[in-house]
Every structure is written in C-alpha cells, then in structure tokens.
Design a protein around this motif. Sequence first.
Motif, PDB file in Angstrom:
ATOM      1  N   GLU A   1       0.834  -1.205   0.000  1.00 43.46           N
ATOM      2  CA  GLU A   1       0.000   0.000   0.000  1.00 43.46           C
ATOM      3  C   GLU A   1       0.869   1.256   0.000  1.00 43.46           C
ATOM      4  O   GLU A   1       0.610   2.206  -0.748  1.00 43.46           O
ATOM      5  CB  GLU A   1      -0.930  -0.002   1.215  1.00 43.46           C
ATOM      6  CG  GLU A   1      -2.072  -0.999   1.139  1.00 43.46           C
ATOM      7  CD  GLU A   1      -2.930  -0.987   2.393  1.00 43.46           C
ATOM      8  OE1 GLU A   1      -2.793  -0.045   3.199  1.00 43.46           O
ATOM      9  OE2 GLU A   1      -3.732  -1.919   2.577  1.00 43.46           O
ATOM     10  N   ALA A   2       1.890   1.250   0.849  1.00 40.90           N
ATOM     11  CA  ALA A   2       2.775   2.409   0.927  1.00 40.90           C
ATOM     12  C   ALA A   2       3.545   2.597  -0.381  1.00 40.90           C
ATOM     13  O   ALA A   2       3.767   3.732  -0.832  1.00 40.90           O
ATOM     14  CB  ALA A   2       3.747   2.232   2.090  1.00 40.90           C
ATOM     15  N   TYR A   3       3.923   1.494  -1.015  1.00 41.09           N
ATOM     16  CA  TYR A   3       4.632   1.551  -2.295  1.00 41.09           C
ATOM     17  C   TYR A   3       3.731   2.101  -3.390  1.00 41.09           C
ATOM     18  O   TYR A   3       4.147   2.956  -4.193  1.00 41.09           O
ATOM     19  CB  TYR A   3       5.125   0.151  -2.661  1.00 41.09           C
ATOM     20  CG  TYR A   3       5.846   0.059  -3.983  1.00 41.09           C
ATOM     21  CD1 TYR A   3       7.149   0.519  -4.124  1.00 41.09           C
ATOM     22  CD2 TYR A   3       5.220  -0.487  -5.109  1.00 41.09           C
ATOM     23  CE1 TYR A   3       7.815   0.441  -5.336  1.00 41.09           C
ATOM     24  CE2 TYR A   3       5.870  -0.570  -6.332  1.00 41.09           C
ATOM     25  CZ  TYR A   3       7.173  -0.106  -6.433  1.00 41.09           C
ATOM     26  OH  TYR A   3       7.824  -0.178  -7.644  1.00 41.09           O
ATOM     27  N   ASN A   4       2.475   1.647  -3.412  1.00 40.93           N
ATOM     28  CA  ASN A   4       1.544   2.072  -4.464  1.00 40.93           C
ATOM     29  C   ASN A   4       1.174   3.549  -4.342  1.00 40.93           C
ATOM     30  O   ASN A   4       0.904   4.216  -5.354  1.00 40.93           O
ATOM     31  CB  ASN A   4       0.287   1.210  -4.426  1.00 40.93           C
ATOM     32  CG  ASN A   4       0.553  -0.216  -4.886  1.00 40.93           C
ATOM     33  OD1 ASN A   4       1.469  -0.451  -5.673  1.00 40.93           O
ATOM     34  ND2 ASN A   4      -0.230  -1.170  -4.391  1.00 40.93           N
ATOM     35  N   VAL A   5       1.159   4.077  -3.122  1.00 36.86           N
ATOM     36  CA  VAL A   5       0.877   5.503  -2.922  1.00 36.86           C
ATOM     37  C   VAL A   5       1.900   6.361  -3.666  1.00 36.86           C
ATOM     38  O   VAL A   5       1.599   7.476  -4.123  1.00 36.86           O
ATOM     39  CB  VAL A   5       0.885   5.831  -1.412  1.00 36.86           C
ATOM     40  CG1 VAL A   5       1.015   7.329  -1.175  1.00 36.86           C
ATOM     41  CG2 VAL A   5      -0.379   5.304  -0.741  1.00 36.86           C
TER      42      VAL A   5
ATOM     43  N   GLY B   1      -0.978  12.249   5.411  1.00 41.30           N
ATOM     44  CA  GLY B   1      -2.259  11.559   5.490  1.00 41.30           C
ATOM     45  C   GLY B   1      -2.329  10.298   4.654  1.00 41.30           C
ATOM     46  O   GLY B   1      -3.276   9.515   4.779  1.00 41.30           O
ATOM     47  N   ASN B   2      -1.332  10.063   3.797  1.00 37.34           N
ATOM     48  CA  ASN B   2      -1.289   8.849   3.000  1.00 37.34           C
ATOM     49  C   ASN B   2      -0.651   7.702   3.789  1.00 37.34           C
ATOM     50  O   ASN B   2      -0.059   7.916   4.850  1.00 37.34           O
ATOM     51  CB  ASN B   2      -0.489   9.076   1.714  1.00 37.34           C
ATOM     52  CG  ASN B   2      -1.294   9.811   0.662  1.00 37.34           C
ATOM     53  OD1 ASN B   2      -2.349   9.351   0.250  1.00 37.34           O
ATOM     54  ND2 ASN B   2      -0.810  10.972   0.235  1.00 37.34           N
ATOM     55  N   LYS B   3      -0.757   6.507   3.251  1.00 37.06           N
ATOM     56  CA  LYS B   3      -0.157   5.343   3.894  1.00 37.06           C
ATOM     57  C   LYS B   3       1.359   5.475   3.890  1.00 37.06           C
ATOM     58  O   LYS B   3       1.990   5.649   2.835  1.00 37.06           O
ATOM     59  CB  LYS B   3      -0.571   4.062   3.160  1.00 37.06           C
ATOM     60  CG  LYS B   3       0.003   2.790   3.759  1.00 37.06           C
ATOM     61  CD  LYS B   3      -0.568   2.522   5.152  1.00 37.06           C
ATOM     62  CE  LYS B   3      -0.026   1.246   5.742  1.00 37.06           C
ATOM     63  NZ  LYS B   3      -0.552   0.996   7.095  1.00 37.06           N
TER      64      LYS B   3
ATOM     65  N   GLN C   1       9.934   2.848   4.721  1.00 41.39           N
ATOM     66  CA  GLN C   1       9.512   4.014   3.939  1.00 41.39           C
ATOM     67  C   GLN C   1      10.729   4.681   3.298  1.00 41.39           C
ATOM     68  O   GLN C   1      10.673   5.163   2.167  1.00 41.39           O
ATOM     69  CB  GLN C   1       8.761   5.015   4.820  1.00 41.39           C
ATOM     70  CG  GLN C   1       8.247   6.246   4.087  1.00 41.39           C
ATOM     71  CD  GLN C   1       7.070   5.947   3.165  1.00 41.39           C
ATOM     72  OE1 GLN C   1       6.499   4.856   3.177  1.00 41.39           O
ATOM     73  NE2 GLN C   1       6.700   6.919   2.356  1.00 41.39           N
ATOM     74  N   ASN C   2      11.841   4.689   4.017  1.00 43.11           N
ATOM     75  CA  ASN C   2      13.083   5.229   3.478  1.00 43.11           C
ATOM     76  C   ASN C   2      13.502   4.442   2.233  1.00 43.11           C
ATOM     77  O   ASN C   2      13.940   5.019   1.226  1.00 43.11           O
ATOM     78  CB  ASN C   2      14.185   5.161   4.535  1.00 43.11           C
ATOM     79  CG  ASN C   2      15.401   5.978   4.156  1.00 43.11           C
ATOM     80  OD1 ASN C   2      15.357   7.198   4.103  1.00 43.11           O
ATOM     81  ND2 ASN C   2      16.498   5.305   3.881  1.00 43.11           N
TER      82      ASN C   2
END
Length: 336
Positions: A83-87, A282-284, A291-292
């Motif tokens: 999800e974090a990657y797709n954002v 506000g995003n995933k 995240q880094n």
Amino acid sequence: MTLLERLKMQWPIIQAPMAGVTTPEMVIASANAGILGSIGAGYLNADVTKAFIQAVKKETTKPFAVNLFVPNVINATRQELEEAYNVLKPYREKLMIADEGALLSTTDFNTQVDVVIEEDVKVCSFTFGLPSEDVIKKLRDHDIFTIGTATTIEEAILVQEHGLDAVVLQGEEAGGHRGSFIEPFQLVPLQELLLQAQGKITIPIIAAGGIATKEQLQHAIEAGAEAVQIGTAFVVSEESGAPNVHKQQILLADEDVTALSNVFSGKLARGIENDFMIFMEGNKIAPYPYQNDLTKSIRARAQELGYYSLMSMWAGTSLHLVEKGTVQEIVDQLTK
C-alpha cells in the motif's frame, strides 16, 4: 576530566553525524578545526563503514566519532508495504522510474560495532535507541567513549542509567531525524530540555537543535551543556556531501521554513517544507526504515534533476542564520 579534554577538542563543538551528507573530507576538516568530527554510518554496511573510517584515519590522527542507528523492532505486513509503495506511484511516473519494487534494507549494526572496535575509533554515538549492555561493555572494554541521543528528559535518564558516557539532548528545533525512542514521542525545545536536566543528568550533556551562531552556542553552554552538536551549519560547508540544490535552499532561506514529517523515511524528521511533505501527509506511510527504502529512488532521481520539491532537505529551525564556507571558516564564525 572534562568532555573537551577526554575527546581532545579545542572547541566545544561536535559536527553532527548526518547520514548521507557527511563525507571523509568533512570529518577530517572538523578534526583539523579543533572540533569532533562524526561519521554518519547509519545507512552504511560494515564494509563501507570500515572504508570510511580508514579514509579519515589516513588524513588525521585526531579523535572522531562514528554514529550508528540502533535497530528497532519493525512490524509491517506485506500488504502494508505494498500500500505504501503504491501511494508513491504518481511520483515514480513523474520521474520516469520503473515500477520494479524496492530493495528493503537490513541492519549491519553488530558488525559495524565490531568495525568500530577493530579500527580503534575513539568515540561511538547512537541514535534511535539504546545499545545492549553487551555492546556497551564491549566498547568500554576497548576504552571507546559512548554517546546516546535523547529527545526528552525520560530518554536522557535512560541513557545515563544504561551506562553511556554522555548524552546528546536533541531539542525539537533540530534538523534531520528525531532520535526519539520512548513513545508517545514528544517535541521539547532545547532550552526546556537543558532546564529539566539540571540535577538529574550528571553525565556530560551535548546540546543539539537550532544552534547556528556563536550566541546560541554560548547560551547552550551557560544552560549546562559541555558541548553543542551542530548539523545545518555544516550541511552548507564546502566539504559537505549534500546536493548543491539542498545547500542553496538553506542559504536562500530568510526565516524558518522547516516542518516535521515522516513521509520520506517513516520516522519524524525536520526539513525544508516542500510539495512531497505536503501532498503525502495523510497517505499510507511504511514504518522506518522501509519508507526510506520505498522513497529512495524518488529522492535520488529528484536530486539528479534538481527537483527540490521531491527531495528530503533536512535542516533545523535556524537555517536562515547559517553562512557558506569551509568547515574551518564555519568553526571560526562560531568561535572567534
């Protein structure tokens, strides 16, 4: 013996260990200028850490520090990471980065500690937590001076109780990543931290956060610090590895234009506010360090193209007070 005597410093200044910005030239110049240079080894593996240390030792016999990131327990599912990657897909498309996934980092912490010992480094500092008792004992057995990082008085007390030799009190004004490790994370101004430390912290205190002038340095010393740790003023130095666009954005600032955000790395950090920080809020967000890892290609391509709106440009609240120059010239501004 005072901190300055123990670390053989002429001036009560430590060059902040800025991972990704610090170069061998910066550490060497810091040592030659009479302050303590620091290698920001948090993102390096053991072999690169060793090569960095040897490059510094080749040019100076003076003490310097190596800073390590204490590994944290990370809880993240594959779905959360996806999800974090797709954002981030719109940013990869904008920068024409192939959608090939991201290589997730692993830690070389224990091997890095061994390298610090093998290379006879005199000072080892830690961020993002407390090293184990075994690690501290290994370093102490080799007469290596240890420094912890704290953002609250509660964290500082734990650093002291854990047996480290000194503590960096990092105020909320500091640029770059917060060294917090006790939740809920708090934002405490440096002067308040120094006030709270009186009568509670007996190990040497190193003040960090928003220190960019001689007057600010003196104020911290008068408030109980034995030394200060300075980052942003050295980011703009000639020896710094920061991209030129990062240096220019700091030098062009005429007021505090920073903000705190976790969107680049998953940990809260202070930098020059830009579009990425605003639009990603506000995003995933994946936990640090994932995240880094996910944003690494975006930041690298943005740097290549000079798109500072998508770069992590760490800086403290006093960025508008710094001046360009060599490390030696900046130290002169702070001391003479």
